[in-house]
Scaffold this active site. Structure first.
Site, PDB file in Angstrom:
ATOM      1  N   CYS A 186      21.529  16.470  -4.085  1.00 35.82           N
ATOM      2  CA  CYS A 186      22.061  15.197  -3.567  1.00 35.82           C
ATOM      3  C   CYS A 186      23.421  14.901  -4.204  1.00 35.82           C
ATOM      4  O   CYS A 186      24.394  15.580  -3.928  1.00 35.82           O
ATOM      5  CB  CYS A 186      21.034  14.091  -3.805  1.00 35.82           C
ATOM      6  SG  CYS A 186      21.360  12.595  -2.863  1.00 35.82           S
ATOM      7  N   HIS A 240      15.731  16.209  -1.727  1.00 35.41           N
ATOM      8  CA  HIS A 240      15.284  16.148  -3.122  1.00 35.41           C
ATOM      9  C   HIS A 240      13.997  16.951  -3.337  1.00 35.41           C
ATOM     10  O   HIS A 240      12.909  16.370  -3.257  1.00 35.41           O
ATOM     11  CB  HIS A 240      15.001  14.700  -3.509  1.00 35.41           C
ATOM     12  CG  HIS A 240      16.227  13.878  -3.743  1.00 35.41           C
ATOM     13  ND1 HIS A 240      16.766  13.679  -4.993  1.00 35.41           N
ATOM     14  CD2 HIS A 240      17.020  13.198  -2.882  1.00 35.41           C
ATOM     15  CE1 HIS A 240      17.840  12.905  -4.883  1.00 35.41           C
ATOM     16  NE2 HIS A 240      18.015  12.601  -3.622  1.00 35.41           N
ATOM     17  N   GLU A 248      12.708  17.784  -6.054  1.00 32.53           N
ATOM     18  CA  GLU A 248      11.954  17.254  -7.204  1.00 32.53           C
ATOM     19  C   GLU A 248      11.108  16.050  -6.823  1.00 32.53           C
ATOM     20  O   GLU A 248      10.237  15.629  -7.586  1.00 32.53           O
ATOM     21  CB  GLU A 248      12.926  16.925  -8.349  1.00 32.53           C
ATOM     22  CG  GLU A 248      13.622  15.576  -8.281  1.00 32.53           C
ATOM     23  CD  GLU A 248      14.780  15.499  -7.272  1.00 32.53           C
ATOM     24  OE1 GLU A 248      14.909  16.400  -6.412  1.00 32.53           O
ATOM     25  OE2 GLU A 248      15.552  14.513  -7.340  1.00 32.53           O
TER      26      GLU A 248
END
Ligand SMILES: Nc1ncnc2c1ncn2[C@@H]1O[C@H](COP(=O)(O)OP(=O)(O)O)[C@@H](O)[C@H]1O
Ligand SMILES: [Mg+2]
Lengths: 227, 84, 757, 84
Positions: free
Chosen positions: A86, A194, A196
């Site tokens: 990002c 994302h 994660e």
């Protein structure tokens, strides 16, 4: 143990999330303040999401001048795995470590939503453990996530298999549905979604694991191969 | 007839400008000393169909004040320009 | 101008009696700067002078309450060594003139209230109220407010996990923008906004001070005054009152303040909100029973030529006041330098001095230079806590009986298909603009009954618990009966928490009302507070904080009474997501809770969305039945909590019956899943659209087992029908394809906003 | 000596301008017909300390190209102006 450095700019806000993602895969994640100039000892570097320097001027425009970015460039040049998520992707593009630029989303609003990504190249530190054509549900959270580049760059990206992830349904107007790209050597990768945030079904999806797993093991594998 | 108009939107005096001041604070470290009073603004370029320049300017000014800016915090000015 | 003749105290918003009171407190004539300080601190916004005597009736105690009302945020003990801080505030008037910045600075302000307690902000919610979207200005307001919350919240890095969205003409020129924030901390990091230790330093952290928001608390708004003690004539052009938010500054401020607290460098800390430095210095000094000297020349200014009254009352954003020992100054300034946060010593704590009667009084002194000329000297507590309190006239509105008599039960039924489609609005366009996932805690994000988060965050001890948050309001009920309406609103919040398995632990509230000088408005306010107290007492809930926003009027009309209730709940074990709205073909659909409302009407329609949409705003509101509600809430909470704890269950979906009634709840579940349901029998059309809390739609894969558990708990259930097919069939009233329901609901907001999909 | 400089940043030709086109699409409904080719840009106002205008312009141009714009998508030009 694999040591992953998570770069923290003033204004980063996904540093804990990125570190926790790496830690869940057995890596040791350590924060690296943006004034650091030495990245020796790390097996990989993550530039996390957020709003480095407030994203004032343009996302990544000021962060690119942080002292750590020279060290990141050297680390990348020496073949070290570098992942920009990002805002980290925006910083890598602004720094010239990855081609192209990220513009405001087509709809001119921030978007927080799940997207389906298609793995379009496995030749990168982020996608080596995935399979070609694999579909992954991973959220996006960005205002400026529309990937843009000129025709020549796009041609080069395609010809050299540098587009690693594409959106199945383009949410933001990215050129050629691009969600993530790699550099020529495949050791520097940036993506707007994302991974994660997709580490556990409790939070909606565990599809990000395969990506971060590729990343945290990438240097180890290549070291073994060289040895 | 189309007239090329540029609308400049700037923050009113006294209104905090976090973007401008953040850029200003960053400059010395980037090797740009001696740059002060940095303010960030917006601009719009447009073609306005009107019989003459005065009418185009009037239309653009209304547009600038009513749509492209919030007069509570911003000043907007329109000017006739030439492309290039 | 006629204003020139107006005495200064009145121009500052002080009454003649208030001026007398100031003279009595000081034992002398106040100077102009002192008057200005009283003017802002004794404003309605800062002193709660019209509401405070009523707020005392709210229950605030509970064994798990660590900090109740009176501090910057309420704090509860959530278990496992973790404390949760929560607060709600309004930013209504700023948002009406500059929606983006008004909303953005509202978020900034509420975050500071939470991290000033030592808690890391972990969640924001945003109840919003606008006029009809047919009006272009309303669309501009909605887009601006939502963009402002998104722009600030996402950038500062706190997930926005829920809120509310209400459209009604009464908000046309007075939108309501409320923001709630919850944060968490290790219990031992809890700090209070108290100054202590004579000789300790008052350090201003964060942004420089400009002319922003002078008169933001509405007293200087029409002032024109001159004097030789720093008060010069105010000129409109020099007095921009719109504050601009800087989320990047706030982000660094959060990190710096939490690091200062972790390092044990802080004696007390307080955010700067309304009334700026004068408020923060007088409140911290008053709480600590000490005095404080403030040097106006030490404060970093953004603009030249600012006068002492401007510096003291400016509402520039992103500032904090820390009280530290002189020895910790080097560590404080080093930490602030790392985070690029400005830190300036602007004053110090001084001993209280005896007054004429020998009582010790902490004085707030404004000086030019730390040992320089004294520009103002007043008892800190007289500014902070001793504003005159008013018991303003209250009157039950004369038209209330007529309004209640106009019950919509006689409204022609018409097409339930059309009514249902018209009631459905998916707020996704709003919450998609909010990062709701930061910190990897969000198990249930916006768009469901309540938000559910893991109780985890940087620096917190490990915990398997979760916290749930809900904000609720129902101005339609409250217009008809502010007491019952507010009580039911609390119940609605508890029901929302039950849907995600959380037991309610604490309430915060934002009381948005009209002009308190109207006796009808004061009556509404007082009734609403009684209703809230009644519901909280009955459900065992402490009120740990809140905010009152008065003078909300549109075109000379007061808004409908709009108490917003924020609920905080806890789930003891959160290892699996709660069932949610997605049902499965073949499941049995069960209505849990009393099928009928407690009062004379089995299915009251007064205040329902259905009736309001028909232009029927009168009628009767269902009563609040505590016994029934307690049993139902406990049962549903327990059922869902077992799923969250990872226990296998036959419960497959849960949703409470709220706005839009039973039909609305079923349509939302069908739209979410893409699977229909068929109900064969209903007790009439009103059962579809009646809104009263205490009912839940539950689906189960084992009807017999579920029924037994409900019977054991003494909770009524009715098997309404079964899930399956691609149509929503509700007896002979509604028969719609699920895809049409989903499409209408999905597009309602963007269509109304005239946006391209 | 301080020189007042305005830096204009515009999107390069061929780069999508969603902001400009969104405004353009919205205009007719808001009563502004006949406005076309709307493009959104940014501007920065700053004081540059330099011995003379040419030096100030040179410094501002470097700043504009290296920092205030992203050459992949934007053009930047600096010009000396007068405050007002
Ligand atoms: N409606 C309410 N219910 C309970 N407590 C309230 C209410 N309104 C205000 N309070 C309490 O009064 C105190 C002062 O509020 P306020 O002046 O808004 O704080 P701040 O100075 O942080 O803006 C707070 O602790 C708040 O919790
Ligand atoms: Mg709710």
């Amino acid at each position: 143990m694999v040591r992953i450095g998570v770069v923290v700019f003033p204004g980063s806000n996904c540093e804990y999330d990125a570190a926790s993602g790496a830690a869940q895969l057995g890596a040791q994640a350590e924060f690296v303040w943006h004034s650091a100039t030495d990245l020796s000892g790390f097996d990989g570097i993550i530039l996390p999401g957020g709003f480095a320097h407030g994203d004032y001027l343009r996302p990544g425009a000021l962060a690119r001048f942080s002292p750590v970015m020279e060290a990141v460039a050297r680390f990348a040049h020496d073949g070290g795995p570098v992942l920009g998520i990002c805002n980290g992707f925006q910083v890598l593009c602004e720094s010239g470590l990855l081609p192209g630029a990220l513009q405001k989303n087509r709809g001119l609003t921030f978007l927080c939503q799940a997207t389906t990504l298609v793995v379009t190249s496995t030749d990168s530190v982020l996608t080596s453990a995935a399979t070609l054509g694999q579909e992954l549900v991973i959220p996006i959270n960005h205002f400026s996530g529309a990937y843009t580049c000129d025709d020549a760059t796009l041609r080069a990206l395609r010809e050299n298999d540098r587009v690693v992830l594409r959106y199945k349904e383009n949410p933001n107007g990215s050129r050629d549905d691009i969600a993530g790209v790699a550099n020529g050597a495949g050791n520097v990768v940036g993506l707007m979604p994302h991974p994660e945030r997709a580490m556990s079904t409790l939070l909606g999806s565990a599809d990000g694991r395969v990506l971060l797993e590729s990343f945290v093991t990438s240097n180890v594998t290549s070291n073994v191969a060289v040895a | 007839m189309n007239h090329f108009v540029i609308v400049d939107v700037t923050l009113r005096d006294g209104i905090a400008d976090p973007e401008g001041s953040t850029i200003e604070r960053a400059l010395p470290a980037l090797g740009f000393a001696g740059v002060t009073n940095v303010h960030a603004g917006k601009s719009f370029r447009l073609d306005v169909d009107a019989p003459n320049e005065a009418a185009a300017l009037e239309k653009a000014t209304a547009l600038a004040e009513r749509l492209l800016s919030n007069p509570v915090i911003e000043n907007a000015t329109a000017r006739i320009a030439t492309r290039g | 101008m006629s204003r020139a003749a107006e005495p200064l105290h009145r121009a500052l918003g002080l009454t003649d009696d208030e001026l007398e009171e100031i003279r009595r407190v000081l034992g002398r004539e106040p100077n102009h700067l002192e008057l200005a300080l009283y003017g802002v601190m004794w404003s309605e916004h800062c002193s709660y002078k019209s509401s405070r005597i009523h707020l005392r009736r709210l229950p605030t105690e509970g064994s798990h309450v660590l900090v109740g009302p009176g501090e910057n945020a309420g704090v509860i003990d959530a278990g496992d060594g973790i404390a949760v801080a929560i607060r709600i505030e309004s930013h209504n008037h700023p948002s009406a003139i500059e929606p983006y910045q008004g909303a953005a600075t509202g978020v900034g302000g509420i975050l500071r209230d939470v991290f000033t307690m030592g808690a890391r902000p972990l969640a924001v919610m945003d109840p919003l109220f606008f006029g009809d979207l047919a009006d272009a200005r309303q669309r501009w307001l909605v887009e601006g407010v939502v963009a402002g919350i998104s722009g600030y919240g996402n950038s500062v890095g706190v997930p926005t996990v829920g809120g509310e969205l209400t459209f009604d003409d009464c908000y046309a020129t007075n939108p309501l923008v409320n923001v709630l924030c919850a944060g968490a901390m290790p219990v031992e990091r809890l700090v209070l906004g108290v100054a202590s230790g004579v000789g300790n330093l008052a350090v201003l952290l964060g942004s420089s001070t400009g002319r922003d928001g002078i008169g933001g608390v509405s007293v200087l708004a029409s002032a024109g005054f001159a004097g030789d003690d720093g008060a010069v004539s105010l000129d409109d052009a020099k007095r921009p009152s719109v504050q601009v938010g800087d989320p990047y500054e706030e982000k660094r401020l959060i990190e710096a303040c939490l690091a200062l607290l972790d390092g044990g460098h802080v004696v007390g800390i307080q955010d700067l909100g309304g009334a700026g430095i004068v408020c923060a210095t007088s409140e911290t000094a008053a709480r600590g029973g000490v005095g404080m000297d403030v040097d106006v020349t030490a404060i970093a200014l953004r603009e030249p030529g600012m006068q002492p009254y401007e510096i003291m009352t400016s509402e520039s954003q992103e500032r904090m006041l820390a009280i530290i020992t002189p020895e910790s100054w080097p560590a404080v300034s080093a930490l602030c330098a790392k985070w690029e946060v400005r830190a300036t010593v602007v004053g110090h704590v001084v001993a209280p001095i005896p007054d004429a009667n020998g009582t010790l009084v902490g004085m707030l002194r404004v000086r030019r230079g730390l040992d320089g000329e004294v520009l103002a000297e007043v008892p800190a507590s007289s500014l902070a806590h001793e504003a005159p309190l008013y018991d303003r006239a209250r009157r039950r509105p004369a038209n209330l009986d007529a309004l209640r008599a106009d019950d919509p039960s006689d409204e022609p039924v018409g097409s339930a298909n059309d009514d249902l489609l018209d009631l459905l609005v998916d707020p996704a366009w709003v919450y998609r603009q909010y990062d709701s996932q930061l910190f990897l805690n969000t198990v249930v994000g916006p768009g469901r009954d309540a938000a559910l988060l893991r109780l985890a965050g940087p620096g917190l001890p490990h915990s398997e618990r979760g916290i749930a948050l809900s904000t609720d309001s129902n101005p339609r009920w409250c217009a008809l009966d502010p007491r019952a309406g507010t009580a039911l609103t609390v119940a609605e919040g508890v029901a929302n928490l039950a849907c995600v398995g959380a037991s309610a632990k604490a309430v915060v509230n934002c009381l948005n009302f009209g002009n308190p000088e109207h006796p009808e408005v004061m009556w509404q306010l007082s009734e609403a507070i009684d209703g809230m107290a009644e519901a909280c007492d009955a459900l065992g809930l402490p009120v740990v904080g809140g905010n009152v926003s008065l003078y909300n009027e549109s075109g000379g009309h007061d808004i409908d009474p709009t108490p917003v209730v924020g609920l905080l709940g806890v789930v003891d074990s959160l290892v699996a997501p709660p069932p949610g709205w997605d049902w499965t073909t073949g499941d049995a659909l069960v209505l849990v809770g009393s099928r009928h409302a407690a009062g004379p009407d089995a299915f009251p329609l007064g205040g329902s969305r259905w009736a309001t949409r028909r232009g029927r705003r009168g009628g009767r509101v269902p009563p609040f039945d505590a016994t029934l509600l307690r049993a139902t809430f406990a049962f549903v909470t327990g059922e869902v909590a077992r799923v969250c704890a990872g226990v296998t269950s036959d419960v497959t979906a849960v949703h409470d019956v709220g706005g839009g009634g039973l039909a609305g709840a079923l349509a939302e579940m069908a739209a979410s899943t893409g699977v229909g349901v068929t109900i064969l029998d209903l007790e009439g059309h009103a059962e579809l659209f009646s809104e009263f809390p205490g009912r839940f739609v539950v689906t189960t894969s084992d009807l017999r087992a579920f029924s037994e558990r409900a019977r054991g708990a003494g909770v009524a259930i009715v098997h309404l029908g079964d899930v399956g097919g691609d149509r929503l069939v509700l007896a002979n009233y509604v028969n719609l394809s699920v895809s049409q329901v989903a499409a209408r609901r999905g597009a309602a907001l963007t269509t109304a906003l005239a946006l391209r999909a």
